[in-house]
Design a protein around this motif. Structure first.
Motif, PDB file in Angstrom:
ATOM      1  N   ASP A  96       0.639   4.038   5.604  1.00 48.43           N
ATOM      2  CA  ASP A  96       0.956   4.293   4.363  1.00 48.43           C
ATOM      3  C   ASP A  96       0.150   5.616   5.075  1.00 48.43           C
ATOM      4  O   ASP A  96      -0.256   6.850   4.430  1.00 48.43           O
ATOM      5  CB  ASP A  96       0.258   3.978   3.915  1.00 48.43           C
ATOM      6  CG  ASP A  96       0.311   3.375   2.728  1.00 48.43           C
ATOM      7  OD1 ASP A  96       0.044   1.826   2.707  1.00 48.43           O
ATOM      8  OD2 ASP A  96       1.998   2.959   2.462  1.00 48.43           O
ATOM      9  N   THR A  97      -0.229   6.135   7.186  1.00 50.23           N
ATOM     10  CA  THR A  97      -0.814   7.238   7.434  1.00 50.23           C
ATOM     11  C   THR A  97      -0.023   8.320   7.346  1.00 50.23           C
ATOM     12  O   THR A  97       1.044   8.231   7.841  1.00 50.23           O
ATOM     13  CB  THR A  97      -0.635   6.640   8.906  1.00 50.23           C
ATOM     14  OG1 THR A  97      -1.646   5.293   9.438  1.00 50.23           O
ATOM     15  CG2 THR A  97      -1.653   8.008   9.555  1.00 50.23           C
ATOM     16  N   ALA A  98      -0.773   8.738   6.477  1.00 45.13           N
ATOM     17  CA  ALA A  98      -0.091  10.247   7.020  1.00 45.13           C
ATOM     18  C   ALA A  98      -0.695  11.717   5.957  1.00 45.13           C
ATOM     19  O   ALA A  98      -1.890  10.955   5.983  1.00 45.13           O
ATOM     20  CB  ALA A  98       1.270  10.448   5.366  1.00 45.13           C
ATOM     21  N   LEU A  99      -0.246  12.854   5.784  1.00 46.14           N
ATOM     22  CA  LEU A  99      -0.958  13.357   5.307  1.00 46.14           C
ATOM     23  C   LEU A  99      -0.324  13.683   3.778  1.00 46.14           C
ATOM     24  O   LEU A  99       0.781  13.804   3.616  1.00 46.14           O
ATOM     25  CB  LEU A  99      -0.947  15.443   6.108  1.00 46.14           C
ATOM     26  CG  LEU A  99      -1.567  16.443   5.614  1.00 46.14           C
ATOM     27  CD1 LEU A  99      -3.143  15.763   5.635  1.00 46.14           C
ATOM     28  CD2 LEU A  99      -0.979  17.948   6.568  1.00 46.14           C
ATOM     29  N   TYR A 100      -1.541  13.623   3.050  1.00 48.88           N
ATOM     30  CA  TYR A 100      -1.106  13.306   1.667  1.00 48.88           C
ATOM     31  C   TYR A 100      -1.305  15.037   1.293  1.00 48.88           C
ATOM     32  O   TYR A 100      -2.604  15.719   0.876  1.00 48.88           O
ATOM     33  CB  TYR A 100      -2.141  12.096   0.586  1.00 48.88           C
ATOM     34  CG  TYR A 100      -1.191  10.942   1.407  1.00 48.88           C
ATOM     35  CD1 TYR A 100      -1.505  10.342   2.461  1.00 48.88           C
ATOM     36  CD2 TYR A 100      -0.890   9.871   0.293  1.00 48.88           C
ATOM     37  CE1 TYR A 100      -1.109   9.071   2.844  1.00 48.88           C
ATOM     38  CE2 TYR A 100      -0.318   8.557   0.740  1.00 48.88           C
ATOM     39  CZ  TYR A 100      -1.006   8.675   1.877  1.00 48.88           C
ATOM     40  OH  TYR A 100      -0.033   6.883   2.300  1.00 48.88           O
ATOM     41  N   TYR A 101      -0.730  15.559   0.371  1.00 48.74           N
ATOM     42  CA  TYR A 101      -0.748  16.400  -0.873  1.00 48.74           C
ATOM     43  C   TYR A 101      -0.325  16.197  -2.313  1.00 48.74           C
ATOM     44  O   TYR A 101       0.456  14.861  -3.362  1.00 48.74           O
ATOM     45  CB  TYR A 101       0.564  17.188  -0.395  1.00 48.74           C
ATOM     46  CG  TYR A 101       1.104  17.440   1.181  1.00 48.74           C
ATOM     47  CD1 TYR A 101       2.032  17.130   2.234  1.00 48.74           C
ATOM     48  CD2 TYR A 101       0.602  19.158   1.397  1.00 48.74           C
ATOM     49  CE1 TYR A 101       1.826  17.529   3.843  1.00 48.74           C
ATOM     50  CE2 TYR A 101       0.359  19.630   2.601  1.00 48.74           C
ATOM     51  CZ  TYR A 101       1.325  19.013   3.868  1.00 48.74           C
ATOM     52  OH  TYR A 101       1.149  19.280   5.127  1.00 48.74           O
TER      53      TYR A 101
END
Length: 125
Positions: A91-96
Motif C-alpha cells: 500500500d506504500t504510495a503517494l495518495y492523491y
C-alpha cells in the motif's frame, strides 16, 4: 474550480491503520464525484476508491476491498476521507485526492478534472 488538499499520511507498520483526509474548497462540494488514487515508486497512478456525489455509492479497487473505506461530508466540512485498515507494504504510495464534475465514479485518472498534491503513505513490514 475546486482546490483539494490531502492530509493524514505517514509511516506505519504492516497491520496498522491510517485515515487520510481531503479538504475541498471552491465551488459546491456536492457537485463533485470524488476519488482516491495512488502512485507507488516506478508505478502508474492507480484507482483506489471512489464515491458518488451523494455519498450513497462507492467503488473500490480489488486490492483494497474490505480494508479501505471512503466517505464524504457534504454538510459543511466539504471533505472526503479514506480509512485504511490492515495496511500492507504494497500500500506504500503517494495518495492523491481527485474530483470530477461530469459522470459517475471512474477508475480512469484521465477523467478527473482536479487533483491535490498528494500525501505519502509508507508501510513497513
Amino acid at each position: 474550480q475546486v482546490q483539494l488538499v490531502e492530509s493524514g499520511g505517514g509511516l506505519v507498520q504492516a497491520g496498522d491503520s491510517l485515515r487520510l483526509s481531503c479538504a475541498a474548497s471552491g465551488r459546491t462540494f456536492s457537485m463533485y464525484v470524488m476519488a482516491w488514487f495512488r502512485q507507488g515508486p516506478g508505478e502508474e497512478r492507480e484507482f483506489v476508491a471512489g464515491i458518488n456525489r451523494s455519498g450513497g455509492s462507492t467503488d473500490y479497487a480489488d486490492s483494497v476491498k474490505g480494508r479501505f473505506t471512503i466517505s464524504r461530508d457534504n454538510g459543511g466540512k466539504n471533505m472526503v476521507a479514506l480509512q485504511m485498515n490492515n495496511l500492507k507494504p504494497e500500500d506504500t504510495a503517494l495518495y492523491y485526492c481527485a474530483a470530477r464534475t461530469i459522470g459517475g465514479v471512474s477508475k480512469l485518472s484521465s477523467e478527473y478534472n482536479y487533483w491535490g498534491r498528494g500525501t505519502q503513505v509508507t508501510v513497513s513490514s
